[in-house]
Design an enzyme around this catalytic site. Structure first.
Site, short mmCIF file in Angstrom:
data_model
loop_
_atom_site.label_atom_id
_atom_site.label_comp_id
_atom_site.label_asym_id
_atom_site.label_seq_id
_atom_site.Cartn_x
_atom_site.Cartn_y
_atom_site.Cartn_z
N PRO A 200 0.79 -1.24 0.00
CA PRO A 200 0.00 0.00 0.00
C PRO A 200 0.82 1.29 0.00
CG PRO A 200 0.02 -0.94 2.21
CD PRO A 200 0.78 -1.90 1.32
N ASP B 177 10.15 -5.46 -2.21
CA ASP B 177 9.51 -5.83 -0.93
C ASP B 177 8.46 -6.87 -1.32
OD1 ASP B 177 8.68 -5.84 1.69
OD2 ASP B 177 7.43 -4.04 1.50
N CYS C 195 8.62 -9.43 4.93
CA CYS C 195 8.23 -9.38 6.34
C CYS C 195 7.96 -10.81 6.79
CB CYS C 195 7.06 -8.44 6.60
SG CYS C 195 5.54 -8.90 5.80
#
Ligand SMILES: C[S@@+](CC[C@H](N)C(=O)[O-])C[C@H]1O[C@@H](n2cnc3c(N)ncnc32)[C@H](O)[C@@H]1O
Length: 446
Positions: A264, A328, A381
Protein backbone atom coordinates in the site's frame (compact mmCIF):
# COMPACT_ATOMS: atom_id res chain seq x y z
CA UNK A 1 -19.30 -0.07 31.11
CA UNK A 2 -21.40 -1.87 28.49
CA UNK A 3 -19.73 -5.26 29.03
CA UNK A 4 -22.42 -7.32 27.33
CA UNK A 5 -22.25 -5.18 24.23
CA UNK A 6 -18.45 -5.33 24.31
CA UNK A 7 -18.56 -9.15 24.44
CA UNK A 8 -21.11 -9.15 21.64
CA UNK A 9 -18.74 -6.99 19.56
CA UNK A 10 -15.84 -9.36 20.22
CA UNK A 11 -18.03 -12.34 19.26
CA UNK A 12 -19.04 -10.69 15.98
CA UNK A 13 -15.41 -9.94 15.18
CA UNK A 14 -14.28 -13.52 15.91
CA UNK A 15 -17.18 -14.87 13.84
CA UNK A 16 -16.39 -12.53 10.91
CA UNK A 17 -12.75 -13.60 10.94
CA UNK A 18 -13.37 -17.34 11.36
CA UNK A 19 -16.47 -17.77 9.21
CA UNK A 20 -16.12 -15.04 6.61
CA UNK A 21 -12.33 -14.68 6.28
CA UNK A 22 -12.53 -11.04 7.43
CA UNK A 23 -9.48 -9.17 8.72
CA UNK A 24 -10.00 -8.34 12.40
CA UNK A 25 -8.60 -4.82 12.14
CA UNK A 26 -10.86 -4.01 9.18
CA UNK A 27 -13.99 -5.65 10.64
CA UNK A 28 -13.75 -4.27 14.18
CA UNK A 29 -14.32 -0.52 13.59
CA UNK A 30 -17.68 -1.17 11.85
CA UNK A 31 -18.77 -3.62 14.56
CA UNK A 32 -17.94 -1.12 17.32
CA UNK A 33 -19.81 1.63 15.48
CA UNK A 34 -22.88 -0.60 14.94
CA UNK A 35 -23.01 -1.27 18.69
CA UNK A 36 -22.22 2.37 19.58
CA UNK A 37 -19.16 1.34 21.58
CA UNK A 38 -16.30 3.74 22.31
CA UNK A 39 -13.66 4.45 24.93
CA UNK A 40 -13.08 1.71 27.50
CA UNK A 41 -15.84 -0.51 26.07
CA UNK A 42 -14.23 -0.45 22.64
CA UNK A 43 -10.81 -1.12 24.20
CA UNK A 44 -12.21 -4.11 26.15
CA UNK A 45 -13.95 -5.52 23.07
CA UNK A 46 -10.83 -5.09 20.94
CA UNK A 47 -8.51 -6.69 23.49
CA UNK A 48 -10.97 -9.57 23.90
CA UNK A 49 -11.38 -10.17 20.17
CA UNK A 50 -7.73 -9.79 19.15
CA UNK A 51 -6.40 -11.73 22.15
CA UNK A 52 -8.87 -14.54 21.48
CA UNK A 53 -7.91 -14.71 17.80
CA UNK A 54 -4.21 -14.89 18.72
CA UNK A 55 -4.53 -17.43 21.53
CA UNK A 56 -7.24 -19.69 20.09
CA UNK A 57 -4.71 -22.51 19.56
CA UNK A 58 -4.06 -22.72 23.30
CA UNK A 59 -7.76 -22.34 24.08
CA UNK A 60 -8.67 -25.17 21.69
CA UNK A 61 -6.30 -27.45 23.65
CA UNK A 62 -7.93 -26.33 26.93
CA UNK A 63 -11.46 -26.74 25.52
CA UNK A 64 -10.60 -30.20 24.13
CA UNK A 65 -9.60 -31.31 27.64
CA UNK A 66 -12.50 -29.57 29.40
CA UNK A 67 -15.18 -30.69 26.90
CA UNK A 68 -13.63 -34.12 26.30
CA UNK A 69 -14.12 -33.72 22.57
CA UNK A 70 -12.43 -32.09 19.61
CA UNK A 71 -13.31 -28.36 19.47
CA UNK A 72 -13.78 -28.67 15.68
CA UNK A 73 -16.72 -31.02 16.41
CA UNK A 74 -18.55 -28.28 18.37
CA UNK A 75 -21.07 -25.98 16.71
CA UNK A 76 -19.16 -22.90 15.57
CA UNK A 77 -21.03 -20.40 17.84
CA UNK A 78 -20.26 -22.66 20.83
CA UNK A 79 -16.58 -22.85 19.94
CA UNK A 80 -16.33 -19.06 19.40
CA UNK A 81 -18.08 -18.35 22.71
CA UNK A 82 -15.78 -20.80 24.52
CA UNK A 83 -12.64 -19.23 22.98
CA UNK A 84 -13.87 -15.84 24.23
CA UNK A 85 -14.75 -17.27 27.64
CA UNK A 86 -11.35 -18.95 27.95
CA UNK A 87 -9.59 -15.70 27.05
CA UNK A 88 -11.54 -13.77 29.68
CA UNK A 89 -10.90 -16.37 32.38
CA UNK A 90 -7.28 -17.23 31.56
CA UNK A 91 -5.82 -14.04 30.11
CA UNK A 92 -7.97 -11.05 31.13
CA UNK A 93 -8.55 -11.61 34.85
CA UNK A 94 -12.32 -11.50 34.42
CA UNK A 95 -13.79 -13.04 37.64
CA UNK A 96 -14.71 -16.73 37.08
CA UNK A 97 -18.45 -16.34 37.75
CA UNK A 98 -18.70 -13.48 35.24
CA UNK A 99 -16.66 -15.35 32.61
CA UNK A 100 -18.97 -18.38 32.98
CA UNK A 101 -22.31 -16.59 33.00
CA UNK A 102 -21.44 -14.10 30.24
CA UNK A 103 -20.18 -16.93 28.03
CA UNK A 104 -23.32 -18.98 28.57
CA UNK A 105 -25.45 -15.92 27.67
CA UNK A 106 -23.43 -15.26 24.54
CA UNK A 107 -23.59 -18.90 23.42
CA UNK A 108 -27.35 -19.03 24.07
CA UNK A 109 -27.91 -15.83 22.09
CA UNK A 110 -26.03 -17.18 19.06
CA UNK A 111 -26.43 -20.95 19.38
CA UNK A 112 -29.89 -21.32 20.91
CA UNK A 113 -31.00 -22.48 24.39
CA UNK A 114 -29.96 -26.12 23.92
CA UNK A 115 -26.23 -25.23 23.93
CA UNK A 116 -26.32 -23.57 27.36
CA UNK A 117 -25.77 -26.69 29.56
CA UNK A 118 -22.71 -27.79 27.59
CA UNK A 119 -21.16 -24.32 27.58
CA UNK A 120 -21.88 -23.93 31.28
CA UNK A 121 -20.23 -27.27 32.10
CA UNK A 122 -17.13 -26.59 29.96
CA UNK A 123 -16.67 -23.06 31.30
CA UNK A 124 -16.96 -24.30 34.89
CA UNK A 125 -14.12 -26.74 34.21
CA UNK A 126 -12.04 -24.05 32.51
CA UNK A 127 -12.23 -21.64 35.45
CA UNK A 128 -11.07 -24.35 37.87
CA UNK A 129 -7.47 -23.65 36.82
CA UNK A 130 -5.48 -20.55 35.89
CA UNK A 131 -3.60 -20.27 32.63
CA UNK A 132 -0.32 -21.56 34.07
CA UNK A 133 -2.02 -24.66 35.46
CA UNK A 134 -3.75 -25.31 32.15
CA UNK A 135 -0.48 -24.98 30.26
CA UNK A 136 1.14 -27.42 32.69
CA UNK A 137 -1.65 -29.85 31.84
CA UNK A 138 -1.99 -29.50 28.06
CA UNK A 139 1.52 -28.45 26.96
CA UNK A 140 4.03 -29.11 29.74
CA UNK A 141 7.19 -29.84 27.72
CA UNK A 142 9.59 -28.18 25.32
CA UNK A 143 8.69 -30.18 22.22
CA UNK A 144 7.69 -28.19 19.14
CA UNK A 145 4.14 -29.47 19.65
CA UNK A 146 4.01 -28.20 23.21
CA UNK A 147 5.57 -24.84 22.31
CA UNK A 148 3.03 -24.51 19.49
CA UNK A 149 0.14 -25.05 21.92
CA UNK A 150 1.61 -22.98 24.77
CA UNK A 151 2.23 -19.97 22.52
CA UNK A 152 -0.71 -20.62 20.22
CA UNK A 153 1.02 -20.97 16.83
CA UNK A 154 0.39 -23.64 14.17
CA UNK A 155 3.10 -26.28 14.54
CA UNK A 156 4.37 -25.81 10.95
CA UNK A 157 4.87 -22.09 11.71
CA UNK A 158 6.86 -22.96 14.86
CA UNK A 159 9.05 -25.29 12.80
CA UNK A 160 9.63 -22.65 10.09
CA UNK A 161 10.46 -19.96 12.68
CA UNK A 162 12.81 -22.35 14.52
CA UNK A 163 14.68 -23.08 11.28
CA UNK A 164 15.03 -19.34 10.58
CA UNK A 165 16.28 -18.62 14.10
CA UNK A 166 18.79 -21.48 13.90
CA UNK A 167 20.12 -20.23 10.56
CA UNK A 168 20.63 -16.82 12.21
CA UNK A 169 22.59 -18.32 15.12
CA UNK A 170 19.72 -17.81 17.57
CA UNK A 171 19.29 -21.42 18.63
CA UNK A 172 17.89 -20.75 22.10
CA UNK A 173 15.44 -17.97 21.27
CA UNK A 174 12.40 -19.80 19.91
CA UNK A 175 10.22 -19.40 22.98
CA UNK A 176 11.11 -15.71 23.26
CA UNK A 177 10.09 -15.16 19.63
CA UNK A 178 6.78 -17.02 20.04
CA UNK A 179 6.01 -14.98 23.17
CA UNK A 180 6.86 -11.73 21.36
CA UNK A 181 4.40 -12.66 18.59
CA UNK A 182 1.66 -12.65 21.22
CA UNK A 183 2.41 -9.20 22.63
CA UNK A 184 0.54 -6.42 20.84
CA UNK A 185 3.04 -4.15 19.04
CA UNK A 186 3.37 -0.47 19.90
CA UNK A 187 2.21 2.07 17.31
CA UNK A 188 5.34 3.31 15.54
CA UNK A 189 5.30 6.39 13.35
CA UNK A 190 7.70 7.45 10.61
CA UNK A 191 8.51 11.15 10.18
CA UNK A 192 9.28 11.19 6.47
CA UNK A 193 12.59 13.00 6.00
CA UNK A 194 12.27 16.51 4.63
CA UNK A 195 8.50 16.42 5.21
CA UNK A 196 8.22 16.10 9.00
CA UNK A 197 10.54 16.18 12.03
CA UNK A 198 10.10 13.41 14.53
CA UNK A 199 10.82 15.90 17.33
CA UNK A 200 7.54 17.64 16.34
CA UNK A 201 5.52 14.44 16.86
CA UNK A 202 3.97 13.81 20.32
CA UNK A 203 5.87 10.51 20.43
CA UNK A 204 9.13 9.05 21.79
CA UNK A 205 11.99 8.69 19.27
CA UNK A 206 12.72 5.05 18.47
CA UNK A 207 16.19 3.71 19.08
CA UNK A 208 16.86 2.04 15.72
CA UNK A 209 15.29 4.00 12.87
CA UNK A 210 16.43 7.63 12.52
CA UNK A 211 12.88 8.57 11.44
CA UNK A 212 10.83 6.52 13.93
CA UNK A 213 8.76 7.57 16.96
CA UNK A 214 6.56 5.49 19.25
CA UNK A 215 3.09 6.79 20.01
CA UNK A 216 2.09 5.97 23.58
CA UNK A 217 -1.64 6.59 23.11
CA UNK A 218 -4.18 8.34 20.95
CA UNK A 219 -5.30 8.09 17.35
CA UNK A 220 -2.37 8.54 14.94
CA UNK A 221 -4.80 9.62 12.21
CA UNK A 222 -5.66 12.70 14.28
CA UNK A 223 -2.09 14.07 14.03
CA UNK A 224 -1.77 16.82 11.38
CA UNK A 225 1.49 15.32 10.05
CA UNK A 226 -0.23 11.97 9.50
CA UNK A 227 -3.26 13.63 7.93
CA UNK A 228 -1.02 15.44 5.42
CA UNK A 229 1.12 12.37 4.57
CA UNK A 230 4.30 13.89 6.02
CA UNK A 231 4.25 11.14 8.67
CA UNK A 232 2.55 7.75 8.88
CA UNK A 233 2.22 4.59 10.92
CA UNK A 234 5.11 2.29 9.92
CA UNK A 235 7.00 -0.44 11.71
CA UNK A 236 10.60 0.46 12.52
CA UNK A 237 11.82 -2.64 10.68
CA UNK A 238 10.07 -1.49 7.50
CA UNK A 239 11.73 1.92 7.85
CA UNK A 240 15.15 0.29 8.13
CA UNK A 241 14.53 -2.07 5.22
CA UNK A 242 13.62 0.79 2.86
CA UNK A 243 16.35 3.04 4.28
CA UNK A 244 19.02 0.37 3.71
CA UNK A 245 18.58 0.66 -0.07
CA UNK A 246 19.61 4.32 0.17
CA UNK A 247 22.17 4.10 3.00
CA UNK A 248 24.06 1.28 1.23
CA UNK A 249 26.00 3.77 -0.93
CA UNK A 250 25.99 7.48 -1.69
CA UNK A 251 23.31 8.63 -4.11
CA UNK A 252 24.35 10.29 -7.41
CA UNK A 253 21.96 13.06 -8.46
CA UNK A 254 19.62 11.89 -11.23
CA UNK A 255 19.52 8.25 -10.09
CA UNK A 256 16.41 6.28 -11.06
CA UNK A 257 14.85 4.11 -8.36
CA UNK A 258 12.07 1.52 -8.58
CA UNK A 259 9.81 0.13 -5.86
CA UNK A 260 8.66 -3.08 -7.58
CA UNK A 261 5.89 -4.12 -5.18
CA UNK A 262 4.74 -0.83 -3.78
CA UNK A 263 1.20 -1.33 -2.40
CA UNK A 264 0.00 0.00 0.00
CA UNK A 265 2.92 2.43 -0.19
CA UNK A 266 4.58 2.89 3.19
CA UNK A 267 8.07 2.16 1.89
CA UNK A 268 7.45 4.01 -1.40
CA UNK A 269 6.61 7.17 0.57
CA UNK A 270 9.78 6.89 2.65
CA UNK A 271 11.88 6.21 -0.47
CA UNK A 272 10.14 9.10 -2.25
CA UNK A 273 11.02 11.47 0.60
CA UNK A 274 14.65 10.28 0.50
CA UNK A 275 14.74 10.56 -3.32
CA UNK A 276 13.51 14.15 -3.12
CA UNK A 277 16.35 15.00 -0.74
CA UNK A 278 19.00 13.24 -2.85
CA UNK A 279 17.94 14.45 -6.31
CA UNK A 280 16.75 10.99 -7.44
CA UNK A 281 13.38 9.90 -8.87
CA UNK A 282 11.22 6.92 -7.88
CA UNK A 283 8.82 4.77 -9.86
CA UNK A 284 6.44 2.96 -7.52
CA UNK A 285 4.83 0.01 -9.26
CA UNK A 286 2.04 -2.24 -8.03
CA UNK A 287 0.20 -5.01 -9.86
CA UNK A 288 -3.28 -4.31 -8.44
CA UNK A 289 -4.93 -1.02 -9.38
CA UNK A 290 -6.76 -0.69 -6.04
CA UNK A 291 -3.45 -1.03 -4.20
CA UNK A 292 -1.75 1.40 -6.62
CA UNK A 293 -4.45 3.86 -5.52
CA UNK A 294 -3.28 3.36 -1.90
CA UNK A 295 0.29 4.11 -3.05
CA UNK A 296 -0.86 7.39 -4.68
CA UNK A 297 -2.44 8.35 -1.39
CA UNK A 298 0.63 7.33 0.63
CA UNK A 299 3.02 9.46 -1.47
CA UNK A 300 0.75 12.52 -1.57
CA UNK A 301 3.18 14.68 0.43
CA UNK A 302 6.17 13.87 -1.80
CA UNK A 303 6.67 16.31 -4.73
CA UNK A 304 4.93 15.00 -7.87
CA UNK A 305 8.10 15.49 -9.92
CA UNK A 306 9.85 12.85 -7.76
CA UNK A 307 7.43 9.89 -7.65
CA UNK A 308 5.48 8.21 -10.46
CA UNK A 309 2.97 5.50 -9.53
CA UNK A 310 2.35 2.79 -12.15
CA UNK A 311 0.24 -0.36 -12.37
CA UNK A 312 1.85 -3.41 -14.03
CA UNK A 313 3.21 -6.86 -13.34
CA UNK A 314 6.79 -6.32 -12.16
CA UNK A 315 7.88 -9.58 -13.71
CA UNK A 316 7.96 -7.62 -16.96
CA UNK A 317 10.24 -4.62 -16.57
CA UNK A 318 12.37 -2.57 -18.97
CA UNK A 319 15.98 -3.79 -19.22
CA UNK A 320 18.87 -2.01 -17.45
CA UNK A 321 16.71 0.97 -16.44
CA UNK A 322 17.26 1.49 -12.70
CA UNK A 323 20.11 2.33 -10.31
CA UNK A 324 18.31 1.03 -7.21
CA UNK A 325 15.35 -1.31 -6.79
CA UNK A 326 13.37 -2.16 -3.70
CA UNK A 327 11.76 -5.59 -3.99
CA UNK A 328 9.51 -5.83 -0.93
CA UNK A 329 8.14 -9.15 -2.05
CA UNK A 330 4.67 -10.61 -1.44
CA UNK A 331 5.26 -13.15 1.35
CA UNK A 332 3.58 -15.17 4.10
CA UNK A 333 3.90 -12.24 6.55
CA UNK A 334 5.01 -14.64 9.30
CA UNK A 335 7.35 -11.92 10.59
CA UNK A 336 4.47 -9.58 11.42
CA UNK A 337 2.29 -11.85 13.54
CA UNK A 338 2.20 -9.28 16.39
CA UNK A 339 0.20 -6.92 14.20
CA UNK A 340 -2.31 -9.32 12.66
CA UNK A 341 -4.03 -11.43 15.28
CA UNK A 342 -5.54 -13.97 12.88
CA UNK A 343 -2.69 -14.15 10.34
CA UNK A 344 -0.98 -17.24 11.78
CA UNK A 345 -4.14 -19.33 11.32
CA UNK A 346 -4.87 -18.09 7.84
CA UNK A 347 -1.63 -19.11 6.17
CA UNK A 348 -1.12 -22.68 4.97
CA UNK A 349 2.21 -24.43 4.68
CA UNK A 350 1.40 -24.99 1.01
CA UNK A 351 1.44 -21.16 0.49
CA UNK A 352 5.21 -21.10 1.02
CA UNK A 353 6.42 -22.77 -2.21
CA UNK A 354 3.89 -20.82 -4.28
CA UNK A 355 5.11 -17.51 -2.85
CA UNK A 356 8.76 -18.60 -3.12
CA UNK A 357 8.30 -19.20 -6.84
CA UNK A 358 6.82 -15.72 -7.36
CA UNK A 359 9.58 -14.18 -5.20
CA UNK A 360 12.22 -15.87 -7.35
CA UNK A 361 10.59 -14.61 -10.56
CA UNK A 362 10.41 -11.06 -9.19
CA UNK A 363 14.07 -11.13 -8.09
CA UNK A 364 15.12 -12.42 -11.53
CA UNK A 365 13.14 -9.55 -13.09
CA UNK A 366 14.91 -7.09 -10.79
CA UNK A 367 18.26 -8.46 -11.96
CA UNK A 368 17.36 -7.66 -15.57
CA UNK A 369 15.97 -4.22 -14.75
CA UNK A 370 19.07 -3.01 -12.90
CA UNK A 371 21.75 -1.01 -14.69
CA UNK A 372 25.19 -2.65 -14.41
CA UNK A 373 26.48 -1.72 -10.95
CA UNK A 374 22.92 -1.13 -9.69
CA UNK A 375 21.60 -2.61 -6.45
CA UNK A 376 18.40 -4.31 -5.32
CA UNK A 377 17.23 -4.62 -1.73
CA UNK A 378 15.30 -7.89 -1.43
CA UNK A 379 12.98 -7.53 1.56
CA UNK A 380 10.28 -9.69 3.16
CA UNK A 381 8.23 -9.38 6.34
CA UNK A 382 8.85 -13.07 6.82
CA UNK A 383 11.96 -14.77 8.19
CA UNK A 384 11.03 -18.14 6.61
CA UNK A 385 14.15 -19.51 4.87
CA UNK A 386 12.30 -20.62 1.73
CA UNK A 387 11.21 -16.98 1.23
CA UNK A 388 14.47 -15.33 2.20
CA UNK A 389 17.92 -16.97 1.96
CA UNK A 390 16.79 -19.66 -0.45
CA UNK A 391 15.31 -17.12 -2.92
CA UNK A 392 18.45 -14.99 -2.81
CA UNK A 393 20.72 -18.04 -3.17
CA UNK A 394 18.88 -19.24 -6.28
CA UNK A 395 18.96 -16.02 -8.35
CA UNK A 396 21.37 -15.68 -11.27
CA UNK A 397 23.21 -12.54 -12.36
CA UNK A 398 23.37 -10.79 -8.98
CA UNK A 399 26.12 -10.71 -6.34
CA UNK A 400 25.06 -10.86 -2.68
CA UNK A 401 26.54 -7.89 -0.82
CA UNK A 402 26.89 -7.17 2.89
CA UNK A 403 23.73 -5.38 4.09
CA UNK A 404 25.05 -4.89 7.62
CA UNK A 405 26.98 -1.62 7.08
CA UNK A 406 23.83 0.07 5.72
CA UNK A 407 21.77 -1.03 8.72
CA UNK A 408 24.63 -0.16 11.10
CA UNK A 409 24.85 3.34 9.60
CA UNK A 410 21.10 3.94 9.83
CA UNK A 411 20.91 2.72 13.41
CA UNK A 412 24.21 4.16 14.63
CA UNK A 413 25.30 0.75 15.90
CA UNK A 414 28.38 -1.40 15.21
CA UNK A 415 28.19 -3.77 12.23
CA UNK A 416 28.80 -6.82 14.45
CA UNK A 417 25.44 -6.13 16.14
CA UNK A 418 23.78 -7.37 12.96
CA UNK A 419 24.83 -11.00 12.93
CA UNK A 420 27.08 -12.99 10.64
CA UNK A 421 25.79 -11.33 7.44
CA UNK A 422 25.72 -10.76 4.58
CA UNK A 423 21.96 -10.29 5.01
CA UNK A 424 20.22 -8.78 8.03
CA UNK A 425 17.34 -10.50 9.81
CA UNK A 426 15.40 -8.39 12.32
CA UNK A 427 13.39 -10.05 15.10
CA UNK A 428 10.48 -8.89 17.29
CA UNK A 429 11.97 -10.36 20.48
CA UNK A 430 15.47 -9.02 19.83
CA UNK A 431 14.86 -5.68 18.08
CA UNK A 432 11.24 -4.82 18.86
CA UNK A 433 10.51 -4.71 15.11
CA UNK A 434 8.66 -7.00 12.75
CA UNK A 435 10.88 -9.87 11.56
CA UNK A 436 12.01 -8.13 8.37
CA UNK A 437 14.62 -9.78 6.17
CA UNK A 438 16.95 -7.55 4.15
CA UNK A 439 19.44 -8.68 1.51
CA UNK A 440 21.31 -6.34 -0.84
CA UNK A 441 22.38 -7.65 -4.23
CA UNK A 442 24.40 -5.93 -6.95
CA UNK A 443 24.37 -6.41 -10.70
CA UNK A 444 28.04 -6.76 -11.61
CA UNK A 445 29.44 -4.25 -14.14
CA UNK A 446 30.47 -5.56 -17.53
C1 LIG B 1 4.67 -6.98 0.90
S1 LIG B 1 3.59 -6.05 -0.07
C2 LIG B 1 4.49 -4.55 -0.29
C3 LIG B 1 4.36 -3.56 0.85
C4 LIG B 1 4.84 -2.18 0.47
N1 LIG B 1 6.20 -2.20 -0.03
C5 LIG B 1 4.74 -1.20 1.62
O1 LIG B 1 5.73 -0.97 2.32
O2 LIG B 1 3.66 -0.63 1.81
C6 LIG B 1 3.73 -6.81 -1.64
C7 LIG B 1 2.95 -6.14 -2.75
O3 LIG B 1 3.33 -6.73 -3.98
C8 LIG B 1 2.23 -6.74 -4.85
N2 LIG B 1 2.52 -7.69 -5.94
C9 LIG B 1 2.34 -9.03 -5.95
N3 LIG B 1 2.74 -9.54 -7.12
C10 LIG B 1 3.21 -8.52 -7.87
C11 LIG B 1 3.75 -8.41 -9.16
N4 LIG B 1 3.90 -9.50 -9.94
N5 LIG B 1 4.11 -7.20 -9.63
C12 LIG B 1 3.96 -6.09 -8.86
N6 LIG B 1 3.44 -6.13 -7.59
C13 LIG B 1 3.08 -7.33 -7.11
C14 LIG B 1 1.09 -7.10 -3.95
O4 LIG B 1 -0.15 -6.73 -4.52
C15 LIG B 1 1.44 -6.31 -2.67
O5 LIG B 1 0.80 -5.07 -2.71
Amino acid sequence: MKVDAAREAAFRCVRAVDAEDAYANLAMPGILAALSLGGRDAAFATELAYGTLRMRGLYDAVIARAARREPSALDSPVRWALWLGAHQALSMRVPPHAAVSETVDLARRHGGPRVAPLVNAVMRRIVERDREAWVALVAPGMSRRDLAIRHSHPEWVVNALADALNADGRHTELEQLLAADNAAAAVTLVARPGLAERSDLPAEPTTLSPWGATLASGDPGALPQVASGAAAVQDEGSQLAAGALVAYREVEPGERWLDMCAGPGGKAALLGALAAQAGATLQANEVHEHRAQLVRNAVRAVPESVVTVTTADSRELPAAAFDRILLDAPCTGLGALRRRPEARWRREQSDVPILAELQGELLAAAAGALKPGGIVAYVTCSPVLAETRDVVAAVHGLALMDARPAIAELTGTPRRTWGAGPHVQLWPHAHGTDAMYVAILERPRG
